[in-house]
Scaffold this motif. Structure first.
Motif, PDB file in Angstrom:
ATOM      1  N   GLY A   1      -1.959   7.654   5.571  1.00  0.00           N
ATOM      2  CA  GLY A   1      -3.257   6.977   5.580  1.00  0.00           C
ATOM      3  C   GLY A   1      -3.142   5.544   5.095  1.00  0.00           C
ATOM      4  O   GLY A   1      -3.708   4.619   5.698  1.00  0.00           O
ATOM      5  N   ALA A   2      -2.368   5.342   4.033  1.00  0.00           N
ATOM      6  CA  ALA A   2      -2.187   3.987   3.496  1.00  0.00           C
ATOM      7  C   ALA A   2      -1.461   3.107   4.506  1.00  0.00           C
ATOM      8  O   ALA A   2      -1.814   1.938   4.703  1.00  0.00           O
ATOM      9  CB  ALA A   2      -1.417   4.053   2.180  1.00  0.00           C
ATOM     10  N   GLU A   3      -0.465   3.659   5.180  1.00  0.00           N
ATOM     11  CA  GLU A   3       0.282   2.876   6.173  1.00  0.00           C
ATOM     12  C   GLU A   3      -0.583   2.478   7.366  1.00  0.00           C
ATOM     13  O   GLU A   3      -0.334   1.477   8.022  1.00  0.00           O
ATOM     14  CB  GLU A   3       1.486   3.688   6.687  1.00  0.00           C
ATOM     15  N   LEU A   4      -1.586   3.310   7.646  1.00  0.00           N
ATOM     16  CA  LEU A   4      -2.419   3.041   8.822  1.00  0.00           C
ATOM     17  C   LEU A   4      -3.577   2.091   8.512  1.00  0.00           C
ATOM     18  O   LEU A   4      -4.248   1.613   9.432  1.00  0.00           O
ATOM     19  CB  LEU A   4      -2.973   4.351   9.399  1.00  0.00           C
ATOM     20  N   ARG A   5      -3.800   1.837   7.225  1.00  0.00           N
ATOM     21  CA  ARG A   5      -4.879   0.917   6.860  1.00  0.00           C
ATOM     22  C   ARG A   5      -4.676  -0.391   7.625  1.00  0.00           C
ATOM     23  O   ARG A   5      -3.566  -0.831   7.820  1.00  0.00           O
ATOM     24  CB  ARG A   5      -4.849   0.678   5.347  1.00  0.00           C
ATOM     25  N   ASN A   6      -5.724  -0.988   8.093  1.00  0.00           N
ATOM     26  CA  ASN A   6      -5.683  -2.247   8.858  1.00  0.00           C
ATOM     27  C   ASN A   6      -5.240  -2.079  10.309  1.00  0.00           C
ATOM     28  O   ASN A   6      -5.126  -3.067  11.024  1.00  0.00           O
ATOM     29  CB  ASN A   6      -4.788  -3.308   8.189  1.00  0.00           C
ATOM     30  N   THR A   7      -4.961  -0.869  10.745  1.00  0.00           N
ATOM     31  CA  THR A   7      -4.632  -0.682  12.166  1.00  0.00           C
ATOM     32  C   THR A   7      -5.863  -0.268  12.965  1.00  0.00           C
ATOM     33  O   THR A   7      -5.826  -0.251  14.195  1.00  0.00           O
ATOM     34  CB  THR A   7      -3.575   0.426  12.373  1.00  0.00           C
ATOM     35  N   GLY A   8      -6.955   0.113  12.281  1.00  0.00           N
ATOM     36  CA  GLY A   8      -8.118   0.630  12.997  1.00  0.00           C
ATOM     37  C   GLY A   8      -7.951   2.080  13.418  1.00  0.00           C
ATOM     38  O   GLY A   8      -8.778   2.621  14.142  1.00  0.00           O
TER      39      GLY A   8
END
Lengths: 464, 464
Positions: free
Chosen positions: B122-129
């Protein structure tokens, strides 16, 4: 190793068991050996029309006893020779096992026999407020759709057969009958045997009962059509619609060649350019909002003349054109047959794959319309050939080979929804390499004598 | 038949291969033998921390050479003893294989290593939409979630791991490395090996890479909570919401006992009655419309005080209560441990199953809060016991056995999302009968020496 008795001797035993529902009539055999695609007729030795799971199990045991191939058969609409009797044998036609056994409206599932077709199921569900969304175009049987892991136009919203089959009853190669799951919506109980039989093309067992998810009929439906200057613009529109989380129910791409076919076939006047057909499902408000958002995205990508159809009759007319792409495509070259093939790629590569494939077909002089379930990255090409000209058949196969190689190189698959059948055995290995050895191990374990729909998925000699 | 060398000798060879990333330290072994549920500590002989697929394959080959069990390990949050080293062996801890290898934003998929946890992802996907929606409560690893076919609160909208795993890289029992699928959204190419390994609990191979679907972050989210006089009213509300085609993202049921636990744990003042927690995802308009429609349905079933939370901090507070049901439940009996169990039934039978199970627990004097993913028909019971009292443990197991038998009799499953592990081996056979023989055949084919996570799914002696 062939069967240990003659077909005639087995037919006698089968007649003893089920009377005239075992047939060796030439017309019946030929009808069960043909294909909707370009494969030659490969008839079975005997066709049986079982009426119960018990009968299926008994006939399977008889076949196993004498080493006779077993080929399940639904509506005969598969496209990769999936029901061809390459080594003769007994064809199990499920026309008489076509009942809805239960409708569980509260649970939104139904239990059906494999011979029911999707249109028959649709008719049975009328007045329940529920519908079954998998629509591969043809009026395929549910058993056949299960066995080929079919999907079609609404998979982008409702998933494929993999997602909508909840449980199966299967007769194994030795006549044992198993159930793969209970009727719970989800389970973590052991290996997912349901998914193992979905898409196995009858090579692991004979499916005799299917529990399916069904879905609430949407309150409102609207449809729209929009053309684009390039395949890229059309595909980018579809990608943007999906990334915007618009829950589109269908988004179908027809290329310029296919649009020409549709205009000729249905006497319509669409612009002969890459075109998207949309359908939206939901509440009145939600459908209006989805369609407006899609229209804005299409406009951003140079879409022309976004045309709406909300009334059922207008929607039907619009989708009628899309639903007849096979015949519309064939109409582009009267008397032709079609080599029909499909691939599926990650949608980021779809425009490139489509454009290169279009150019390749054109450069080699083929009339080859393209239609795609573009939300999934899946598209079909109908390569029109004169079957009397061997060069054309060879050329079409080479064109298909390049299309498949292109898709695999893009991290795609050699078939999105038609299955491997006879036609894509080598491509399966190109795509998955060592994983095919694992599939073969499973095949050998469940069908040690190689009797279940032989010659499909794996090369003939590879399993036995 | 035990291993052909001592654990110490194998540890030496492993140290030669990966240095200090092979451990026999007592603390490390014990940490890998424990369970979040009631199972006793069953530590492995050696723990390895591989960094690459190649290392995993080499270690698997070493283990195969000497007949040493192979146990994949993620975050250790499973609930049915799924990682217990019942026959000793080598535990593969994937803590160092926890990278995101690729984010394909246009394709809405990601490729990850098995050790990454869902919160790390989830943290890695932040800012990917984009986001990954499977939420089993605990911060489980993606590899573990794949292996137990996890689901959790958002499965009603986004599906389970079965639906969101697109492809796997797997090291087989003999050290071969395969990929189960390409990155296309769908495929009809051969057997569905992906689904065969999802939910196999590490008994067929070691998963070393996972391709997952991810989803667009919804434009708007809102949440609501509503209490009811009876479990029946709450369940009927959930069923009606789903039948009305409201695309609810979560609908969670907490019974009166669990609500009491939450009030105590979080110092809240909720009504201690059966309560539904809702979450809606979509556009601003759609979310408002969904929530209003759900509110009207709740009111029809006697729902009390439908309370809204649109602001993120209000939603967090509301869901924080739901997310801590394990600790809130344990708080009802300080010092207790929990026998945590789950079943899943067709939703038409859910109210009956819940009500009978609630009554059964009460009659036998257990404090046993219930929480359910009610849209799927799945619910959990935490049976609080004093582990020092054998009678209580036996009583809890008997209560669980009755709950499972009840679910199976209702066409449900013995586990909706925790897996079979050690705890539900007999129930698997109760549920699926002869189908378990087919699972066992597959197990024998892919793991002829019975080294892959032995003692799970099947009784010990049954496979070898």
């Amino acid at each position: 190793m062939g069967p240990r008795v003659s077909a005639a001797a087995l037919a006698d035993r089968l007649t003893g068991l089920i009377g005239p529902r075992a047939s060796v009539a030439r017309g019946v055999l030929d009808q069960h050996g043909q294909s909707e695609s370009h494969y030659r007729n490969l008839p079975p030795d005997i066709v049986v029309f079982p009426e119960t799971t018990q009968e299926v199990a008994e006939i399977v045991k008889l076949c196993a006893d004498v080493g006779m191939p077993i080929i399940p058969f639904g509506a005969g609409t598969s496209l990769e020779g999936n029901t061809a009797a390459v080594a003769g044998g007994v064809c199990f036609d499920f026309a008489r096992m076509n009942k809805v056994l239960a409708v569980h409206a509260s649970d939104m599932d139904v239990v059906v026999q494999p011979g029911i077709t999707r249109k028959q199921l649709g008719a049975e569900l009328r007045n329940t407020g529920l519908f079954f969304p998998i629509d591969p175009g043809a009026d395929a049987s549910i058993g056949g759709m299960t066995s080929t892991r079919a999907s079609g136009t609404m998979a982008v919203r409702y998933g494929t057969m993999k997602d909508n089959v909840m449980a199966l009853e299967v007769v194994l190669a030795d006549g044992r009958v198993i159930r793969t799951a209970q009727r719970a919506r989800k389970s973590a109980a052991g290996y997912d045997l349901t998914r193992m039989f979905v898409g196995a093309e009858g090579t692991l067992g004979v499916i005799t009962e299917i529990t399916l998810k069904v879905h609430p009929v949407p309150q409102a439906i609207s449809a729209a059509v929009c053309s684009f200057d390039t395949l890229h613009d059309a595909v980018d529109t579809a990608i943007s619609v999906i990334q915007a989380a618009i829950p589109v129910a269908r988004v179908e791409l027809l290329d310029d060649v296919m649009m020409r076919g549709i205009n000729v076939y249905a006497k319509l006047g669409y612009r002969e350019a890459p075109t998207l057909f949309f359908e939206f499902h939901g509440s009145e408000t939600s459908v209006a909002e989805q369609a407006e958002a899609a229209q804005a995205i299409a406009a951003d990508h140079g879409g022309h003349g976004f045309a709406w159809a909300k009334a059922p009759e207008d929607r039907s007319r619009l989708w009628h054109a899309r639903d007849n792409t096979l015949y519309a495509g064939l109409g582009l070259r009267p008397g032709a047959r079609a080599v029909i093939t499909d691939v599926c790629v990650p949608i980021s590569r779809l425009a490139e794959c489509l454009t290169e494939t279009r150019r390749d077909a054109d450069e080699h002089g083929f009339t080859a319309p393209i239609v795609g379930h573009v939300g999934d990255g899946n598209f079909h090409m109908l390569i029109l050939i004169d079957p009397a000209l061997p060069d054309e058949t060879e050329g079409a196969k080479a064109l298909q080979a390049r299309m498949v190689a292109r898709a695999i190189a893009m991290d795609g698959t050699c078939t999105g929804e038609h299955g491997i059948g006879l036609g894509k055995i080598d491509y399966l290995t190109d795509e998955l390499g060592g994983a095919v050895d694992v599939m073969r191990s499973i095949k050998r374990t469940l069908d040690p004598n190689g009797l279940m729909n032989p010659g499909k998925i794996f090369a003939d000699g590879a399993v036995a």
